[in-house]
Scaffold this active site. Structure first.
Site, mmCIF file in Angstrom:
data_model
loop_
_atom_site.group_PDB
_atom_site.id
_atom_site.type_symbol
_atom_site.label_atom_id
_atom_site.label_comp_id
_atom_site.label_asym_id
_atom_site.label_seq_id
_atom_site.Cartn_x
_atom_site.Cartn_y
_atom_site.Cartn_z
ATOM 1 N N ASP A 1 -2.508 -7.701 0.516
ATOM 2 C CA ASP A 1 -1.485 -6.702 0.232
ATOM 3 C C ASP A 1 -0.234 -7.361 -0.303
ATOM 4 O O ASP A 1 0.017 -8.535 -0.059
ATOM 5 C CB ASP A 1 -1.095 -5.989 1.531
ATOM 6 C CG ASP A 1 -2.114 -4.948 1.896
ATOM 7 O OD1 ASP A 1 -2.883 -4.551 1.017
ATOM 8 O OD2 ASP A 1 -2.134 -4.546 3.075
ATOM 9 N N LYS B 1 0.419 -2.255 -4.313
ATOM 10 C CA LYS B 1 0.634 -1.103 -5.190
ATOM 11 C C LYS B 1 2.014 -1.151 -5.836
ATOM 12 O O LYS B 1 2.578 -0.146 -6.208
ATOM 13 C CB LYS B 1 0.472 0.190 -4.383
ATOM 14 C CG LYS B 1 -0.930 0.326 -3.810
ATOM 15 C CD LYS B 1 -1.080 1.561 -2.982
ATOM 16 C CE LYS B 1 -2.483 1.686 -2.431
ATOM 17 N NZ LYS B 1 -2.751 0.796 -1.299
#
Ligand code: SAH
Length: 459
Positions: free
Chosen positions: A249, A271
């Site tokens: 992540d 993201k």
């Protein structure tokens, strides 16, 4: 890194040591562990060096020293014990282009000798670039305790059996074999002296392809902790070192990634800018695909993989594909944030209940956390920075502003960590004005008896 560790091939190569005293003898002892040819330059030798010369294990030259004698060497050690002579010899060695180490004069060294843990052919070299030799020795002591004395023999045995294993077993079976050899019964047998039994087991396993390696899970969902690499679990480090590919992540600290094998593939599935766009179903897809290729997959998540990390969706995808998985817990941000602030998640008699909640849910609303804010409860809000105005409004509507304490811990465990307290009615304004950055945990604590419960916070 100002220096770079490499293993030099030494068999048959020349090493010149200038000096005939104890310092030279120390270097000589070190290099005698290798298969290099050692020449000592000195007018006279101390006893140990003299006996090595007598035994024919090293050669001794009393010739006038010119640059030529340093030519074609793997290494030169200058160790006369006299700084002036050392400097002059260093200049001659450099004229010959030799890689030179001058004892106790780091500024004159091309190469520094590390602290060594020797389980030949397994060799661990520890260097601190001269900053902390005592620390290097402490690390060496720890490793000496952790690596059994016979480990080198086991590695050598594995080396002799590699070709046979390559003939009999495919790549995946071979990886599993060696994991079992070094992590299972063969290593345990070998370490306690049952070397023949260990060798027999390994050879049988290679021939039959049948060894009792506990089949590892295809995918490990691993908690990386809040950021500092010493807040990760030992099991997580082990999984990282076994992984062929690590999907991580955005919030995972680069320091923690360094714990993975150097040749492991690393894919950022965050993201945010800098990472490609990774919707959850794409992440699920790559996990399944990599595991199906037989790779050992680590899905590395910040904090604990079971806390606001969409781990359940990933596991559902793995189950659907018939793949096994393992969850390795980590230190969740709320624990790390409380510790950073010098406080605890619970405190007997004051905060008996802890609620973990999030500022943002799937449908972009804030959950009904306020219903849980009974007396004596601490609510830890993850991803709450942007939701601060909503949190404050919820407290106002519930008429709890006066009873609720606020503590905001940002970037816990990172260099920029910060701790902020404020009145609940100033929550949104404080975050906006102080520009408190993500990632942060907002603790909202409702006092049990109306008294402040976070008096111990070390702000
Ligand atoms: N699985 C993670 C949480 C992921 S959600 C865990 O168990 O910690 C991401 C949120 O975690 C961030 O928005 C922030 O609220 C919190 N967080 C993660 N790392 C943090 C840190 N170092 N300091 C404070 N909060 C952190």
């Amino acid at each position: 890194m100002k220096t770079f560790p490499m293993f030099l091939k030494m068999a048959g190569r020349r090493v010149v040591i200038a000096g005939g005293g104890e310092q030279a003898a120390q270097k000589c002892r070190l290099i005698l562990k290798t298969e290099a040819k050692i020449t000592i330059l000195a007018p006279a030798l101390e006893d140990e060096l003299r006996s090595l010369v007598d035994e024919g294990r090293i050669s001794w030259s009393i010739d006038r020293i010119t640059p030529a004698i340093f030519g074609d060497t793997a290494l030169v050690f200058v160790a006369t014990g006299c700084p002036g002579i050392d400097a002059a010899l260093h200049d001659l060695a450099k004229t010959a282009g030799a890689v030179t180490n001058v004892v106790d004069q780091p500024e004159l060294c091309d190469a520094l000798t590390p602290s060594i843990v020797d389980r030949d052919p397994v060799v661990v070299a520890i260097g601190t670039e001269g900053t902390a030799p005592v620390l290097a020795r402490q690390i060496k002591t720890q490793l000496e305790q952790n690596l059994e004395p016979r480990l080198g023999d086991l590695a050598a045995l594995a080396g002799r059996l590699r070709d046979r294993a390559a003939m009999r077993l495919g790549p995946k079976a071979r990886r599993d074999l060696w994991r079992w050899v070094f992590g299972g019964e063969p290593r345990a047998d070998h370490a306690r002296g049952a070397e023949r039994a260990a060798a027999r087991r390994i050879k049988d396993a290679i021939e039959t392809g049948d060894f009792t390696a506990a089949a590892p899970a295809s995918v490990a969902l691993v908690g990386a902790g809040p950021g500092s690499r010493d807040l990760i679990t030992l099991r997580a480090v082990q999984r990282l070192q076994e992984a062929d590919v690590v999907f991580y992540d955005r919030l995972v600290d680069p320091d923690v990634l360094e714990l993975a094998r150097r040749d492991a593939e690393r894919v950022c599935v965050g993201k945010e800018p800098g990472c490609h766009n990774w919707p959850q179903d794409r992440i699920n897809g790559v996990l399944v695909a990599a595991a199906k290729q037989g790779k050992r997959v680590v899905r590395l998540k910040c904090g604990d993989p079971g806390v606001f990390s969409r781990g359940a969706e990933e596991i559902a995808a793995l189950k659907l594909a018939g793949l096994s998985y393992e969850i390795v817990p980590g230190v969740t941000a709320a624990s790390a944030a409380a510790a950073t602030a010098g406080t605890f998640l619970t405190e007997r008699g004051k905060t008996d209940t802890v609620v973990l909640t999030t500022g943002t849910t799937r449908d972009n609303t804030t959950p009904d956390w306020i219903d849980h804010l009974a007396r004596g409860t601490r609510v830890a809000v993850y991803m709450g920075i942007n939701a601060a105005p909503q949190l404050e409004q919820d407290l106002r509507h519930a008429d709890l502003l006066d009873e609720t304490e606020v503590l905001i811990v940002s970037q816990a465990g990172h260099p920029g960590e910060s701790i902020t307290t404020c009145a609940a009615c100033d929550l949104a304004q404080t975050i906006a004005e102080s520009q408190i950055p993500n990632p942060a945990i907002i603790f909202l604590t409702r006092c049990k008896y109306g008294e402040p419960v976070m008096h111990q916070i070390a702000v």
